[in-house]
Design a protein around this motif. Structure first.
Motif, PDB file in Angstrom:
ATOM      1  N   UNK A 151       0.834  -1.200   0.000  1.00 31.90           N
ATOM      2  CA  UNK A 151       0.000   0.000   0.000  1.00 31.90           C
ATOM      3  C   UNK A 151       0.869   1.251   0.000  1.00 31.90           C
ATOM      4  N   UNK A 152       0.526   2.178  -0.895  1.00 34.80           N
ATOM      5  CA  UNK A 152       1.227   3.448  -0.941  1.00 34.80           C
ATOM      6  C   UNK A 152       0.708   4.373   0.141  1.00 34.80           C
ATOM      7  N   UNK A 153       1.449   5.434   0.398  1.00 31.53           N
ATOM      8  CA  UNK A 153       1.021   6.405   1.401  1.00 31.53           C
ATOM      9  C   UNK A 153      -0.060   7.293   0.826  1.00 31.53           C
ATOM     10  N   UNK A 154      -1.145   7.418   1.489  1.00 31.91           N
ATOM     11  CA  UNK A 154      -2.321   8.237   1.164  1.00 31.91           C
ATOM     12  C   UNK A 154      -2.698   8.158  -0.317  1.00 31.91           C
ATOM     13  N   UNK A 155      -2.301   9.146  -1.108  1.00 32.09           N
ATOM     14  CA  UNK A 155      -2.754   9.217  -2.502  1.00 32.09           C
ATOM     15  C   UNK A 155      -1.834   8.515  -3.495  1.00 32.09           C
ATOM     16  N   UNK A 156      -0.705   7.989  -3.030  1.00 32.02           N
ATOM     17  CA  UNK A 156       0.206   7.360  -3.980  1.00 32.02           C
ATOM     18  C   UNK A 156      -0.326   6.000  -4.423  1.00 32.02           C
ATOM     19  N   UNK A 157       0.137   5.573  -5.570  1.00 37.84           N
ATOM     20  CA  UNK A 157      -0.306   4.292  -6.118  1.00 37.84           C
ATOM     21  C   UNK A 157       0.217   3.129  -5.293  1.00 37.84           C
ATOM     22  N   UNK A 158      -0.593   2.061  -5.268  1.00 36.81           N
ATOM     23  CA  UNK A 158      -0.132   0.825  -4.655  1.00 36.81           C
ATOM     24  C   UNK A 158       0.845   0.159  -5.616  1.00 36.81           C
ATOM     25  N   UNK A 159       1.742  -0.634  -5.076  1.00 39.57           N
ATOM     26  CA  UNK A 159       2.717  -1.357  -5.894  1.00 39.57           C
ATOM     27  C   UNK A 159       2.479  -2.860  -5.708  1.00 39.57           C
ATOM     28  N   UNK A 160       2.798  -3.632  -6.740  1.00 37.63           N
ATOM     29  CA  UNK A 160       2.457  -5.051  -6.750  1.00 37.63           C
ATOM     30  C   UNK A 160       3.642  -5.901  -7.195  1.00 37.63           C
ATOM     31  N   UNK A 161       3.595  -7.178  -6.808  1.00 41.99           N
ATOM     32  CA  UNK A 161       4.547  -8.158  -7.296  1.00 41.99           C
ATOM     33  C   UNK A 161       3.855  -9.521  -7.333  1.00 41.99           C
ATOM     34  N   UNK A 162       4.456 -10.442  -8.077  1.00 50.24           N
ATOM     35  CA  UNK A 162       3.913 -11.791  -8.239  1.00 50.24           C
ATOM     36  C   UNK A 162       4.530 -12.707  -7.189  1.00 50.24           C
ATOM     37  N   UNK A 163       3.694 -13.554  -6.605  1.00 53.65           N
ATOM     38  CA  UNK A 163       4.179 -14.555  -5.653  1.00 53.65           C
ATOM     39  C   UNK A 163       3.510 -15.885  -5.969  1.00 53.65           C
ATOM     40  N   UNK A 164       4.222 -16.962  -5.679  1.00 55.52           N
ATOM     41  CA  UNK A 164       3.665 -18.302  -5.820  1.00 55.52           C
ATOM     42  C   UNK A 164       3.220 -18.782  -4.446  1.00 55.52           C
ATOM     43  N   UNK A 165       2.080 -19.458  -4.401  1.00 54.28           N
ATOM     44  CA  UNK A 165       1.599 -20.045  -3.158  1.00 54.28           C
ATOM     45  C   UNK A 165       1.962 -21.526  -3.197  1.00 54.28           C
ATOM     46  N   UNK A 166       2.792 -21.936  -2.257  1.00 55.69           N
ATOM     47  CA  UNK A 166       3.272 -23.317  -2.199  1.00 55.69           C
ATOM     48  C   UNK A 166       2.485 -24.046  -1.108  1.00 55.69           C
ATOM     49  N   UNK A 167       1.470 -24.769  -1.515  1.00 55.15           N
ATOM     50  CA  UNK A 167       0.616 -25.464  -0.548  1.00 55.15           C
ATOM     51  C   UNK A 167      -0.533 -24.583  -0.120  1.00 55.15           C
ATOM     52  N   UNK A 168      -0.841 -24.624   1.176  1.00 52.60           N
ATOM     53  CA  UNK A 168      -1.943 -23.855   1.729  1.00 52.60           C
ATOM     54  C   UNK A 168      -1.651 -22.363   1.623  1.00 52.60           C
ATOM     55  N   UNK A 169      -2.697 -21.559   1.408  1.00 49.44           N
ATOM     56  CA  UNK A 169      -2.522 -20.116   1.232  1.00 49.44           C
ATOM     57  C   UNK A 169      -2.330 -19.434   2.584  1.00 49.44           C
ATOM     58  N   UNK A 170      -1.122 -19.576   3.123  1.00 54.06           N
ATOM     59  CA  UNK A 170      -0.734 -18.905   4.361  1.00 54.06           C
ATOM     60  C   UNK A 170       0.503 -18.069   4.055  1.00 54.06           C
ATOM     61  N   UNK A 171       0.735 -17.077   4.863  1.00 53.50           N
ATOM     62  CA  UNK A 171       1.845 -16.142   4.633  1.00 53.50           C
ATOM     63  C   UNK A 171       3.178 -16.858   4.463  1.00 53.50           C
ATOM     64  N   UNK A 172       3.452 -17.842   5.290  1.00 53.88           N
ATOM     65  CA  UNK A 172       4.752 -18.520   5.220  1.00 53.88           C
ATOM     66  C   UNK A 172       4.906 -19.397   3.980  1.00 53.88           C
ATOM     67  N   UNK A 173       3.811 -19.643   3.260  1.00 51.43           N
ATOM     68  CA  UNK A 173       3.861 -20.477   2.055  1.00 51.43           C
ATOM     69  C   UNK A 173       3.915 -19.648   0.772  1.00 51.43           C
ATOM     70  N   UNK A 174       4.060 -18.361   0.896  1.00 49.73           N
ATOM     71  CA  UNK A 174       4.099 -17.486  -0.278  1.00 49.73           C
ATOM     72  C   UNK A 174       5.544 -17.198  -0.657  1.00 49.73           C
ATOM     73  N   UNK A 175       5.863 -17.420  -1.936  1.00 44.14           N
ATOM     74  CA  UNK A 175       7.221 -17.236  -2.448  1.00 44.14           C
ATOM     75  C   UNK A 175       7.198 -16.118  -3.482  1.00 44.14           C
TER      76      UNK A 175
END
Length: 165
Positions: free
Chosen positions: A109-133
């Motif tokens: 998330x960007x600050x106030x009016x700035x654009x959000x930024x994104x990246x691609x991640x792979x989900x390895x197994x269950x969709x939990x934070x520690x399984x995201x690459x």
């Protein structure tokens, strides 16, 4: 990330932040010019401060700007290869396609009016934070990450559908 190869048996995506590198080089060039101009004016203290600023920013800028990531999904081998090249060296990671549940967009998330930024991640197994690459270190604006995620998920779905048939 851009799609460089898309066949039924192989999907290859590449991340090369060329625009970021060009912007960083332009900013460094401007700072070098300002330092030289200050030396010309006799403001050696200000010139030294600008040169120190360049040195402080140069390392992180080159780290992110020179990163090259190639991700290859290979149905024949049943693998996903992540090849990362940076100034500090290269790493290659190979994952079984069966371990990849899906691809997802991670958003910063960007600050106030700035654009959000994104990246691609792979989900390895269950969709939990520690399984995201994540596939890249940095985030970028625009629809590129969402397009890459859609294509990866469609390709994975097609592979899993053909494996059942």
């Amino acid at each position: 990330m851009i799609i460089s190869s898309d066949t039924p048996t192989r999907l290859t995506l590449i991340h090369r932040p060329v625009a970021l590198l060009a912007a960083l080089m332009a900013a460094a060039g401007l700072l070098v010019f300002l330092a030289g101009y200050n030396v010309h004016l006799g403001n050696s203290g200000r010139a030294l401060l600008i040169l120190l600023l360049i040195l402080a920013l140069l390392g992180p800028c080159l780290w992110f700007g020179m990163e090259r990531v190639q991700v290859s999904f290979d149905a024949t081998a049943g693998t996903c290869t992540i090849d990362i090249r940076r100034l500090t060296g290269s790493t290659v990671e190979t994952l079984p396609l069966a371990d990849i549940a899906k691809a997802m967009v991670q958003t910063h998330k960007g600050q106030s009016d700035s654009n959000d930024a994104h990246r691609v991640a792979l989900v390895l197994g269950e969709n939990r934070t520690e399984n995201r690459r994540p596939l890249t270190t940095g985030y970028s604006t625009g629809p590129g990450a969402a397009r890459a995620v859609d294509r990866i998920n469609d390709w994975l779905k097609a592979q899993r559908g053909s494996a059942r048939a």
